[in-house]
Write a protein that holds these residues in place. Structure first.
Motif, PDB file in Angstrom:
ATOM      1  N   UNK A 128       0.845  -1.354  -0.130  1.00  0.00           N
ATOM      2  CA  UNK A 128      -0.026  -0.134  -0.196  1.00  0.00           C
ATOM      3  C   UNK A 128       0.890   1.232   0.092  1.00  0.00           C
ATOM      4  N   UNK A 129       2.200   1.030   0.650  1.00  0.00           N
ATOM      5  CA  UNK A 129       2.987   2.142   0.489  1.00  0.00           C
ATOM      6  C   UNK A 129       3.984   2.330  -0.642  1.00  0.00           C
ATOM      7  N   UNK A 130       4.340   1.111  -1.129  1.00  0.00           N
ATOM      8  CA  UNK A 130       5.212   1.030  -2.195  1.00  0.00           C
ATOM      9  C   UNK A 130       4.746  -0.278  -3.103  1.00  0.00           C
ATOM     10  N   UNK A 131       4.118  -0.001  -4.068  1.00  0.00           N
ATOM     11  CA  UNK A 131       3.456  -1.246  -4.791  1.00  0.00           C
ATOM     12  C   UNK A 131       4.543  -2.325  -5.204  1.00  0.00           C
ATOM     13  N   UNK A 132       3.939  -3.728  -5.254  1.00  0.00           N
ATOM     14  CA  UNK A 132       4.793  -4.909  -5.539  1.00  0.00           C
ATOM     15  C   UNK A 132       5.596  -4.732  -6.805  1.00  0.00           C
ATOM     16  N   UNK A 133       4.970  -3.897  -7.905  1.00  0.00           N
ATOM     17  CA  UNK A 133       5.531  -3.826  -9.129  1.00  0.00           C
ATOM     18  C   UNK A 133       6.978  -2.802  -8.927  1.00  0.00           C
ATOM     19  N   UNK A 193      15.172  -8.485  -0.478  1.00  0.00           N
ATOM     20  CA  UNK A 193      14.294  -7.448  -1.078  1.00  0.00           C
ATOM     21  C   UNK A 193      14.565  -6.048  -0.839  1.00  0.00           C
ATOM     22  N   UNK A 194      15.612  -5.790  -0.555  1.00  0.00           N
ATOM     23  CA  UNK A 194      16.167  -4.604   0.071  1.00  0.00           C
ATOM     24  C   UNK A 194      17.243  -3.799  -0.906  1.00  0.00           C
ATOM     25  N   UNK A 206      13.116   1.653  -0.773  1.00  0.00           N
ATOM     26  CA  UNK A 206      12.552   0.362  -0.038  1.00  0.00           C
ATOM     27  C   UNK A 206      12.567   0.591   1.381  1.00  0.00           C
ATOM     28  N   UNK A 207      13.749   1.038   1.870  1.00  0.00           N
ATOM     29  CA  UNK A 207      13.917   1.108   3.318  1.00  0.00           C
ATOM     30  C   UNK A 207      13.041   2.135   3.828  1.00  0.00           C
ATOM     31  N   UNK A 208      12.886   3.203   3.273  1.00  0.00           N
ATOM     32  CA  UNK A 208      12.030   4.286   3.871  1.00  0.00           C
ATOM     33  C   UNK A 208      10.787   3.697   3.808  1.00  0.00           C
TER      34      UNK A 208
END
Length: 497
Positions: A128-133, A193-194, A206-208
């Protein structure tokens, strides 16, 4: 201390490979002599999951005790062979799980396992914050609920950590216990994943999104660099001395793929790291972080020497081993070799299943589930004997391997290679190897079985100066060290070129 190793042994030498799996661990002695590696088991041990502090966790203290025992045993084995002891140590393990190490070197809490349920629904919330795509475009890593990214996002300990605490992936945590040095090895970091796709840097975006501070992580180290030396008091206690600890492909699959015995003309290298699960894909020079690759479920993991493992995790011998477990629990005595021999002679192409069906992910009465899911290709209703059921599983796996390798080639825009390399425990399954050759219409090269340990030993040997630092040298060493089996497509092969 980190950096390249000093010029090393020109004659025979011995190194220790610490190889940790999700159910067991081992310390292997690797003796490198006359252009060959000999592997000798020094110590094998169980890896236990326990519920601690409300979470399913690894017993890192027990693992550390077993590792120390194994290092002493490996040192003693080297002495028996007339060598002066260990020249170096390397550590690999499974991916994604981490220990929190406080500023004083004490562990903060437990090493929570990827199977714990704390990450349930975390991936959906983060999307919801950063889409999977967007996550995939940035990292090239498929969204799995157990990714380190989601574990950290769910870790309620992070808010109260003492300043100077570091998150170390499991092999990095073992390296810290050995040397006192904190580093993050790149091949394992790529699975979190980061890590930015194809880079030695975390993705700030990603970290944010996850609320994770980059200061939580130790500086990077690449395979072949020296992490440090065994702490003097530990080296004296174990009787091994102040041995260098060298970073290897600390994600076990990175070490296994390094030991694929490919030749230069095989590029791109097609491989299956085969065991309970099968990791199938291509070794590439750059990630394939396209939306098509994301939709297809592929992932891009970092390999040794800047390579990328473009792969997919699919079902493996889990379906057979779990079926055997069901039969044995019912009182039957089942020998795997006898079962495979029987499966080889029963008529084929009678049933199919989808080995990737989620219903097969959890243990319990797998044989019944396979029988009920089997789709008849002819007049027979379902597999009636264990041999028929295993034949159904293996033929279905071979066709899945075909489909996924062909998909990988389309997505990477490369031609299907002339051969597929199968390494790991599954490389011993001659029937599955032949069925795979038939399905793909290309040659299958099986072996080595001990690919992870061989890759671990080989990168240490190169860092010590005993293997040339040039393309193909490690794979040449592996080919000289093992016996391989080849499987060519039979006249009825189904492959598409």
């Amino acid at each position: 201390m980190s950096g390249a190793a000093a010029a090393g042994p020109t004659g025979p030498h011995a190194v220790a490979a610490i190889d940790l799996g999700a159910t067991s661990g081992r310390v292997m002695l690797g003796v490198v002599s006359r252009g060959r590696i000999e592997l000798i088991g020094a110590h094998r041990f169980e890896n236990r999951l326990e519920t601690r502090e409300g979470h399913l966790s690894w017993d890192l203290d027990a693992l550390w005790a077993e590792i120390q025992h194994g290092l002493s045993a490996a040192h003693d084995l080297a002495l028996v062979r007339g060598l002066p002891g260990l020249s170096s140590i390397g550590v690999d393990s499974w991916a994604v799980d981490y220990a929190l190490i406080g500023p004083d070197g004490e562990r903060v809490g437990e090493v929570i396992a990827y199977r714990d349920d704390r990450t349930d629904a975390v991936a959906d919330r983060l999307a919801e914050t950063i889409p999977a795509t967007r996550q995939f475009a940035l990292t090239g890593i498929a969204q799995q609920p157990f990714n380190t990214l989601y574990q950290l996002a769910a870790d309620d300990r992070l808010a109260d950590l003492p300043a100077g605490t570091t998150a170390l992936l499991v092999p990095d945590a073992i390296g810290f216990l050995l040397t006192g040095e904190r580093r993050t090895e790149l091949t394992n970091a790529s699975t979190t994943g980061m890590l930015a796709a194809g880079e030695a840097a975390w993705s700030p975006e990603i970290l944010a999104a996850a609320g994770v501070d980059e200061g939580l992580f130790a500086p990077f180290i690449a395979p072949g660099e020296v992490l440090g030396t065994v702490r003097p008091e530990l080296g004296a206690h174990l009787g091994i001395g102040e041995v260098p600890v060298i970073a290897v492909g600390s994600h076990d699959t990175a070490s296994a793929v390094l030991a694929v015995p490919a030749r230069e003309e095989d590029a791109p290298v097609a491989f299956i790291s085969s065991g309970t699960w099968s990791l199938i894909g291509l070794e590439l020079a750059a990630p394939v972080a396209t939306e098509a690759a994301h939709r297809a479920g592929f992932t891009n993991e970092g390999g040794v020497d800047g390579t990328v493992r473009f792969l997919k995790n699919v079902a493996g011998m889990w379906l057979v081993s779990e079926s055997i477990r069901q039969w044995e629990e019912s009182g039957a005595r089942v020998d795997l070799d006898d079962l495979l021999a029987a499966a080889a002679v029963v008529p084929g192409n009678r049933f199919r299943i989808d080995p990737t069906d989620p219903q097969f992910l959890t243990p319990g009465r797998i044989a019944d589930r396979v029988r009920d899911a089997a789709r008849p290709l002819g007049e027979d209703e379902f597999p009636r004997t264990p041999a028929e059921l295993v034949r159904c599983i293996l033929e279905s796996l071979a066709e899945t391997y075909r489909d996924e390798l062909q998909a990988a080639c389309r997505l990477a825009r490369v031609a299907l290679p002339d051969r597929l390399h199968v390494v790991g425990g599954g490389s011993r399954n001659a029937l599955l190897n032949q069925l795979t050759a038939d399905a793909l219409g290309i040659e299958v090269i099986a072996g080595p079985m001990e690919a992870t340990a061989l890759g671990n030993v080989a990168i240490q040997s190169r860092a010590l100066g005993a293997v040339p630092d040039e393309p193909g040298a490690i794979r040449h060493l592996v080919r000289a060290s093992v016996e391989l089996a080849g499987f060519t497509p039979s006249s009825g092969g189904q492959g598409e070129r």
